[in-house]
Scaffold this motif. Sequence first.
Motif, PDB file in Angstrom:
ATOM      1  N   ALA A 277       1.051  -1.179   0.036  1.00 30.15           N
ATOM      2  CA  ALA A 277      -0.049  -0.056   0.013  1.00 30.15           C
ATOM      3  C   ALA A 277       0.997   1.354  -0.203  1.00 30.15           C
ATOM      4  CB  ALA A 277      -0.911   0.006   1.211  1.00 30.15           C
ATOM      5  N   VAL A 278       1.778   1.233   0.805  1.00 31.32           N
ATOM      6  CA  VAL A 278       3.008   2.356   0.877  1.00 31.32           C
ATOM      7  C   VAL A 278       3.498   2.652  -0.565  1.00 31.32           C
ATOM      8  CG1 VAL A 278       5.126   3.228   1.922  1.00 31.32           C
ATOM      9  CG2 VAL A 278       3.244   2.221   3.463  1.00 31.32           C
ATOM     10  N   VAL A 279       3.943   1.462  -0.983  1.00 31.55           N
ATOM     11  CA  VAL A 279       4.803   1.696  -2.284  1.00 31.55           C
ATOM     12  C   VAL A 279       3.831   2.282  -3.397  1.00 31.55           C
ATOM     13  CG1 VAL A 279       5.698   0.206  -4.270  1.00 31.55           C
ATOM     14  CG2 VAL A 279       6.446  -0.308  -2.010  1.00 31.55           C
ATOM     15  N   LEU A 280       2.614   1.593  -3.533  1.00 32.62           N
ATOM     16  CA  LEU A 280       1.576   2.223  -4.699  1.00 32.62           C
ATOM     17  C   LEU A 280       1.423   3.675  -4.074  1.00 32.62           C
ATOM     18  CD1 LEU A 280      -0.967  -0.629  -4.737  1.00 32.62           C
ATOM     19  CD2 LEU A 280       0.802  -0.110  -6.263  1.00 32.62           C
ATOM     20  N   ALA A 281       1.194   4.093  -2.908  1.00 36.47           N
ATOM     21  CA  ALA A 281       0.864   5.549  -2.639  1.00 36.47           C
ATOM     22  C   ALA A 281       1.999   6.380  -3.228  1.00 36.47           C
ATOM     23  CB  ALA A 281       0.752   5.740  -1.342  1.00 36.47           C
ATOM     24  N   ILE A 282       3.265   5.889  -3.183  1.00 35.66           N
ATOM     25  CA  ILE A 282       4.336   6.833  -3.287  1.00 35.66           C
ATOM     26  C   ILE A 282       4.609   6.586  -5.043  1.00 35.66           C
ATOM     27  CG2 ILE A 282       6.963   6.780  -3.269  1.00 35.66           C
ATOM     28  CD1 ILE A 282       6.758   5.601  -0.477  1.00 35.66           C
ATOM     29  N   ARG A 343      10.594   9.492 -12.422  1.00 34.82           N
ATOM     30  CA  ARG A 343       9.872   8.780 -11.414  1.00 34.82           C
ATOM     31  C   ARG A 343       8.970   7.559 -12.178  1.00 34.82           C
ATOM     32  NH1 ARG A 343       7.071  10.281  -7.112  1.00 34.82           N
ATOM     33  NH2 ARG A 343       7.810  12.068  -6.818  1.00 34.82           N
ATOM     34  N   ARG A 344       9.002   7.648 -13.478  1.00 39.41           N
ATOM     35  CA  ARG A 344       8.623   6.309 -14.099  1.00 39.41           C
ATOM     36  C   ARG A 344       9.454   5.312 -14.023  1.00 39.41           C
ATOM     37  NH1 ARG A 344       7.073   8.729 -18.145  1.00 39.41           N
ATOM     38  NH2 ARG A 344       8.705   8.284 -19.504  1.00 39.41           N
ATOM     39  N   ARG A 345      10.718   5.330 -14.140  1.00 44.25           N
ATOM     40  CA  ARG A 345      11.779   4.477 -13.880  1.00 44.25           C
ATOM     41  C   ARG A 345      11.833   4.084 -12.477  1.00 44.25           C
ATOM     42  NH1 ARG A 345      14.707   7.773 -17.667  1.00 44.25           N
ATOM     43  NH2 ARG A 345      15.747   8.921 -15.815  1.00 44.25           N
ATOM     44  N   ALA A 346      11.706   5.193 -11.549  1.00 43.20           N
ATOM     45  CA  ALA A 346      12.122   4.394  -9.999  1.00 43.20           C
ATOM     46  C   ALA A 346      10.698   3.998  -9.768  1.00 43.20           C
ATOM     47  CB  ALA A 346      11.922   5.835  -9.179  1.00 43.20           C
ATOM     48  N   GLY A 347       9.470   4.038 -10.102  1.00 40.14           N
ATOM     49  CA  GLY A 347       8.409   3.373  -9.734  1.00 40.14           C
ATOM     50  C   GLY A 347       8.254   2.079 -10.560  1.00 40.14           C
ATOM     51  N   ALA A 348       8.810   1.937 -11.640  1.00 37.94           N
ATOM     52  CA  ALA A 348       8.820   0.719 -12.254  1.00 37.94           C
ATOM     53  C   ALA A 348       9.768  -0.362 -11.802  1.00 37.94           C
ATOM     54  CB  ALA A 348       9.067   0.737 -13.862  1.00 37.94           C
ATOM     55  N   VAL A 349      10.992   0.278 -11.303  1.00 37.82           N
ATOM     56  CA  VAL A 349      12.037  -0.553 -10.609  1.00 37.82           C
ATOM     57  C   VAL A 349      11.522  -1.022  -9.161  1.00 37.82           C
ATOM     58  CG1 VAL A 349      14.314  -0.454  -9.450  1.00 37.82           C
ATOM     59  CG2 VAL A 349      13.912   0.459 -11.781  1.00 37.82           C
ATOM     60  N   ALA A 350      10.767   0.007  -8.279  1.00 41.16           N
ATOM     61  CA  ALA A 350      10.381  -0.400  -6.988  1.00 41.16           C
ATOM     62  C   ALA A 350       9.263  -1.533  -7.165  1.00 41.16           C
ATOM     63  CB  ALA A 350       9.609   0.802  -6.415  1.00 41.16           C
ATOM     64  N   LEU A 351       8.170  -1.280  -8.299  1.00 37.50           N
ATOM     65  CA  LEU A 351       7.156  -2.559  -8.355  1.00 37.50           C
ATOM     66  C   LEU A 351       7.877  -3.809  -8.807  1.00 37.50           C
ATOM     67  CD1 LEU A 351       4.206  -0.509  -9.907  1.00 37.50           C
ATOM     68  CD2 LEU A 351       4.405  -1.600  -7.689  1.00 37.50           C
ATOM     69  N   ALA A 352       8.861  -3.683  -9.574  1.00 39.59           N
ATOM     70  CA  ALA A 352       9.525  -4.985 -10.115  1.00 39.59           C
ATOM     71  C   ALA A 352      10.220  -5.699  -8.927  1.00 39.59           C
ATOM     72  CB  ALA A 352      10.550  -4.764 -11.253  1.00 39.59           C
TER      73      ALA A 352
END
Length: 507
Positions: A277-282, A343-352
């Motif tokens: 939930a925290v990862v998605l919100a960020i 931000r897109r790269r960082a979010g994609a890496v975090a979700l992966a």
Amino acid sequence: MASTTGGNGAGVRPWLVLLGVAVSLVAPILAFGPPQTDSAWYNHLWTLEIAEELARGDPYPRWLSGSFEGLGSPTFYFYPPLAFLVSGGLDFVGLSTNAAIGVTALVFLAASGAGMFTWLRFRRAPHPLLGAGLYMAAPYHLFDLYQRGALAEFAALAWLPLIALGIEALPRRWAVPLLATATAGLLLTHLPMALLAGVFLIAPASVAAVWRNRGALLPGLFAGALGVGAAAFYLLPALTLQGHISEHLLWEPHFRPQVWFFWKPFPAELAFLPVLAVVLAICAVRRTAFWGLIAAGSAAAAVGVIPSIWDIPLLAKAQFPWRLLGVAEFAAITALAEASSRRRRAGAVALALFTALLAVLNFAPRFLVPPDTPALHASRFDAPEYLPRDFRPQGLDRTARKLDLSAYRDLPAGPAITVEQPARVVLRQTAFPIWRVTRDGQAVANRGPLITFDASPGVYRVERVMLWQEQVGALVSVLALMLLLVTTAWSFARRSAATDGGADARS
């Protein structure tokens, strides 16, 4: 309208990529069969039972005659049928039950990617293919598939992008049939997800659409009515016949959202949900606030940060609040796909990375303990809430899926029973309003929880009858589908005329 940035919007290549991603993500199930998950038992049972009912000539199986060691169950009068009609149909045409489940997961996962790609391309996101891939491989998607085994809920996630697209495209003519179809599809796939998506996604997106353009209101209402009408053949019986089953079992403490807040005793295997939930919100934070707010609000409600909403009577029936993480993922990835490159790269890496961690720690070990398929074939233990309201068999254990039905194995079974002397007859079949006992063509009064009647010598038959809920629901659905077809044809005709007119003008 469609963006082709980065080559994502043209040709067949994106669709092949999405299919390849889907095959890769479902490959373990296709290769080894479904793992041991919370709902693996029901996935196997309902797929198998629907295939058997189709083989008996029932084109829309609502009653599963093999459940509970042959006592029968009205499962699909209440559970949305779409995902299991697909898996049961695949089983019926020759796939093994395990293979049918795997291919069904593949179909709906590929549909999730295709829908997300279309949605992001419509919104002119810079990299719609990346967003679609992230949605398919998102942690809650795989949690549903590999940890919970929630096949229908997993399938329901495919409808969210299409619903959002239909709402945002209003009042364009093609948006109405799209939104109606996606709404019906969601209702026929998973009701709790439909409820949560209605409150946290559909309602705010609709308000935003009408705020932008008042002309979206009437087409949106019309599309929603068409969608509900198309699903009426399922919805009307499901909502009006619950008094005949043990529906109180659906609202035991285990199924109340309030017991799953992360600050309460929480199973270790679910401890990652608050982190997700925290990862998605960020990931959702960006300058355009709407989808970020949807993601953050859904994520917060999913783990109990906003606990009071689960006291609302309708939302209290969602059972597990974490289901909302499916909506949060959709909104967060929508926001992420439209964010800046960094931000897109960082979010994609975090979700992966988060997905990879879950795969290693939670998903992979489940393949080490396969489901107890022989026990399933022996007992056919269905969901106990589908037992008759007053049926109290011995040894009911929901967790171990055990039920002592030995006392009923020697009872006579229909469809024809010969009675040689006056007696009270108890049949090896649970009672439900669809069953009528007759003698010489005349109805005989019967009662439950197993079909019971007072008999004199003669031949008695147990016959299937159509309930008014089935008849009215089917009529409403037929009318809605006819109207939907007319609306779709009109939409394409007007679009074709507009295209031809533009070509004539250019020439």
